[in-house]
Design a protein around this motif. Structure first.
Motif, PDB file in Angstrom:
ATOM      1  N   LEU A  33     -38.300  71.805  -3.329  1.00 36.43           N
ATOM      2  CA  LEU A  33     -36.912  72.216  -3.570  1.00 36.43           C
ATOM      3  C   LEU A  33     -36.807  73.707  -3.859  1.00 36.43           C
ATOM      4  CD1 LEU A  33     -33.990  71.252  -3.819  1.00 36.43           C
ATOM      5  CD2 LEU A  33     -34.431  70.743  -6.238  1.00 36.43           C
ATOM      6  N   ASN A  85     -28.848  75.528  -8.255  1.00 33.08           N
ATOM      7  CA  ASN A  85     -29.337  74.973  -6.999  1.00 33.08           C
ATOM      8  C   ASN A  85     -28.282  74.040  -6.407  1.00 33.08           C
ATOM      9  OD1 ASN A  85     -30.850  72.341  -5.761  1.00 33.08           O
ATOM     10  ND2 ASN A  85     -31.862  74.230  -5.150  1.00 33.08           N
ATOM     11  N   TYR A  88     -29.119  70.083  -6.576  1.00 30.93           N
ATOM     12  CA  TYR A  88     -29.137  69.541  -7.935  1.00 30.93           C
ATOM     13  C   TYR A  88     -27.736  69.537  -8.538  1.00 30.93           C
ATOM     14  CZ  TYR A  88     -29.930  69.403 -13.002  1.00 30.93           C
ATOM     15  OH  TYR A  88     -29.866  69.099 -14.340  1.00 30.93           O
ATOM     16  N   ARG A  89     -27.037  70.640  -8.405  1.00 29.33           N
ATOM     17  CA  ARG A  89     -25.691  70.743  -8.994  1.00 29.33           C
ATOM     18  C   ARG A  89     -24.734  69.731  -8.359  1.00 29.33           C
ATOM     19  NH1 ARG A  89     -23.217  74.629 -12.281  1.00 29.33           N
ATOM     20  NH2 ARG A  89     -21.021  75.038 -11.841  1.00 29.33           N
ATOM     21  N   ALA A  92     -25.537  66.246  -9.678  1.00 28.01           N
ATOM     22  CA  ALA A  92     -25.051  66.085 -11.055  1.00 28.01           C
ATOM     23  C   ALA A  92     -23.538  65.898 -11.082  1.00 28.01           C
ATOM     24  CB  ALA A  92     -25.462  67.292 -11.894  1.00 28.01           C
ATOM     25  N   GLN A 155     -30.853  65.077 -15.228  1.00 23.93           N
ATOM     26  CA  GLN A 155     -31.887  66.033 -15.621  1.00 23.93           C
ATOM     27  C   GLN A 155     -32.788  66.380 -14.445  1.00 23.93           C
ATOM     28  OE1 GLN A 155     -32.962  65.711 -19.526  1.00 23.93           O
ATOM     29  NE2 GLN A 155     -34.982  66.649 -19.395  1.00 23.93           N
ATOM     30  N   ILE A 156     -33.324  67.593 -14.504  1.00 27.37           N
ATOM     31  CA  ILE A 156     -34.289  68.030 -13.500  1.00 27.37           C
ATOM     32  C   ILE A 156     -35.547  68.526 -14.204  1.00 27.37           C
ATOM     33  CG2 ILE A 156     -33.426  70.421 -13.377  1.00 27.37           C
ATOM     34  CD1 ILE A 156     -33.947  70.291 -10.319  1.00 27.37           C
ATOM     35  N   VAL A 158     -38.717  70.723 -12.906  1.00 26.61           N
ATOM     36  CA  VAL A 158     -39.299  71.494 -11.811  1.00 26.61           C
ATOM     37  C   VAL A 158     -40.792  71.655 -12.054  1.00 26.61           C
ATOM     38  CG1 VAL A 158     -39.252  73.683 -10.558  1.00 26.61           C
ATOM     39  CG2 VAL A 158     -37.125  72.713 -11.480  1.00 26.61           C
ATOM     40  N   ALA A 200     -39.403  68.863  -7.413  1.00 28.58           N
ATOM     41  CA  ALA A 200     -38.651  68.569  -8.635  1.00 28.58           C
ATOM     42  C   ALA A 200     -38.370  67.081  -8.754  1.00 28.58           C
ATOM     43  CB  ALA A 200     -37.341  69.352  -8.653  1.00 28.58           C
ATOM     44  N   ILE A 202     -35.656  64.537 -10.331  1.00 28.46           N
ATOM     45  CA  ILE A 202     -34.294  64.442 -10.842  1.00 28.46           C
ATOM     46  C   ILE A 202     -34.080  63.004 -11.312  1.00 28.46           C
ATOM     47  CG2 ILE A 202     -31.840  64.708 -10.351  1.00 28.46           C
ATOM     48  CD1 ILE A 202     -32.547  66.653  -8.130  1.00 28.46           C
ATOM     49  N   SER A 225     -37.578  72.257 -17.407  1.00 31.75           N
ATOM     50  CA  SER A 225     -36.588  71.189 -17.391  1.00 31.75           C
ATOM     51  C   SER A 225     -35.240  71.671 -17.919  1.00 31.75           C
ATOM     52  CB  SER A 225     -37.083  70.021 -18.256  1.00 31.75           C
ATOM     53  OG  SER A 225     -36.166  68.956 -18.253  1.00 31.75           O
TER      54      SER A 225
END
Length: 299
Positions: A33, A85, A88-89, A92, A155-156, A158, A200, A202, A225
């Motif tokens: 990612l 990112n 990810y965003r 979420a 949550q992420i 990396v 990553a 998630i 994280s």
């Protein structure tokens, strides 16, 4: 029967596909990612920080062979890269931002929930560290399960170094987000997250997880994280005491809002000149010089 590993998707997967896997399994690995420049930049910025901090002082949760650092938006510019990112965003937002209709008078209007940054953490699990107790992150808000209506966190984690079963790759119990609150997690149900640096994990706040056991002789498992949480929940990490006003002003606007310098979701306003105002308005005022003191319009 517990899955033997988490599903893996490519970084060009659609947010809808990622959400589908997360809501089915509780978490997913996104391979590659983040690029080499981001990972190397994180190492350059945070290795010296973590070298200076002590190991945790308990054997149970923090770990007595684990190093942690928070307040990461002030410690590396690459934290914004993680938080903003697009994949990810978007994931979420799809999981968290589920509006409900409320009445303003006789009119029914949608009220969005929104999201903010709950905490940031750089974590190095050292050789000899035991496994962290399996837990749900949404327990800090006394969330009840199963969460049919609303998740509290996305949550992420990396991978700044490679994650392996031997060096403490994050343990996850696939499907545990569907359990009720009477079923305890068992270590033999958890699977280690194995992924290359730049990949990553998630997952959601209702999924049981924990730092893995590091059985290596000389490898530190390095992960970064953060979590996006529902905007109306108190964040774990207090952004108003973590960052100075000058630091907040230096961040991109999206990060300022994510760190609660916004009242766009009806919480967090501040009274200025007799009006309920958005804190973002204060950041552009020269006469606002200190967090929590000297508000414009007050004697």
């Amino acid at each position: 029967m517990t899955q033997s590993q988490l599903a893996r998707l490519a970084p060009d997967a659609t947010p809808e596909a990622v959400v589908e896997v997360i809501m089915r399994d509780g978490g997913v690995v996104i391979e590659g990612l983040f690029g080499d420049s981001t990972i190397e930049g994180i190492k350059k910025d945070l290795d010296p920080v973590l070298d200076e901090v002590d190991n945790g002082h308990d054997e149970v949760f923090a770990g007595n062979r684990t190093k942690r650092a928070s307040g990461l938006f002030a410690r590396t510019e690459h934290m914004a890269t993680i938080a903003l990112n697009p994949l990810y965003r978007s994931v979420a937002e799809r999981i968290l931002n589920k509006p409900i209709n409320i009445f303003f008078g006789e009119e029914s209007v949608p009220n969005p929930t929104g999201m903010h940054v709950g905490a940031t953490m750089a974590i190095k699990i050292g050789p000899g560290q035991g496994a962290q107790p399996l837990h749900r992150d949404d327990s800090v808000w006394l969330w009840r399960h199963p969460t049919y209506q609303r998740e509290a966190r996305v949550q992420i984690m990396v991978a700044v170094s490679d994650f392996t079963a031997g060096n403490g790759g994050t343990l996850v119990i696939p499907g545990s987000h569907l359990w009720d609150d009477e079923r305890p997690p068992r270590l033999d149900e958890a699977v280690p997250t194995e992924m290359k640096a730049g990949s990553a994990l998630i997952w959601i706040g209702s999924t049981y997880h924990g730092g893995g056991r590091n059985t290596t002789a000389d490898q530190y498992r390095f992960g970064l994280s953060m979590g996006y949480d529902l905007a109306f929940l108190r964040p774990e990490e207090n952004p108003f005491l973590t960052y100075t006003l000058d630091q907040i002003r230096s961040f991109p606007e999206e990060i300022q809002r994510a760190l609660d310098w916004s009242s766009e979701h009806y919480v967090g306003w501040v009274e200025v000149d007799g009006q309920m105002s958005d804190p973002m308005d204060l950041l552009g005022r020269d006469d606002y010089t200190a967090i929590g003191a000297g508000l414009p319009g007050r004697a």
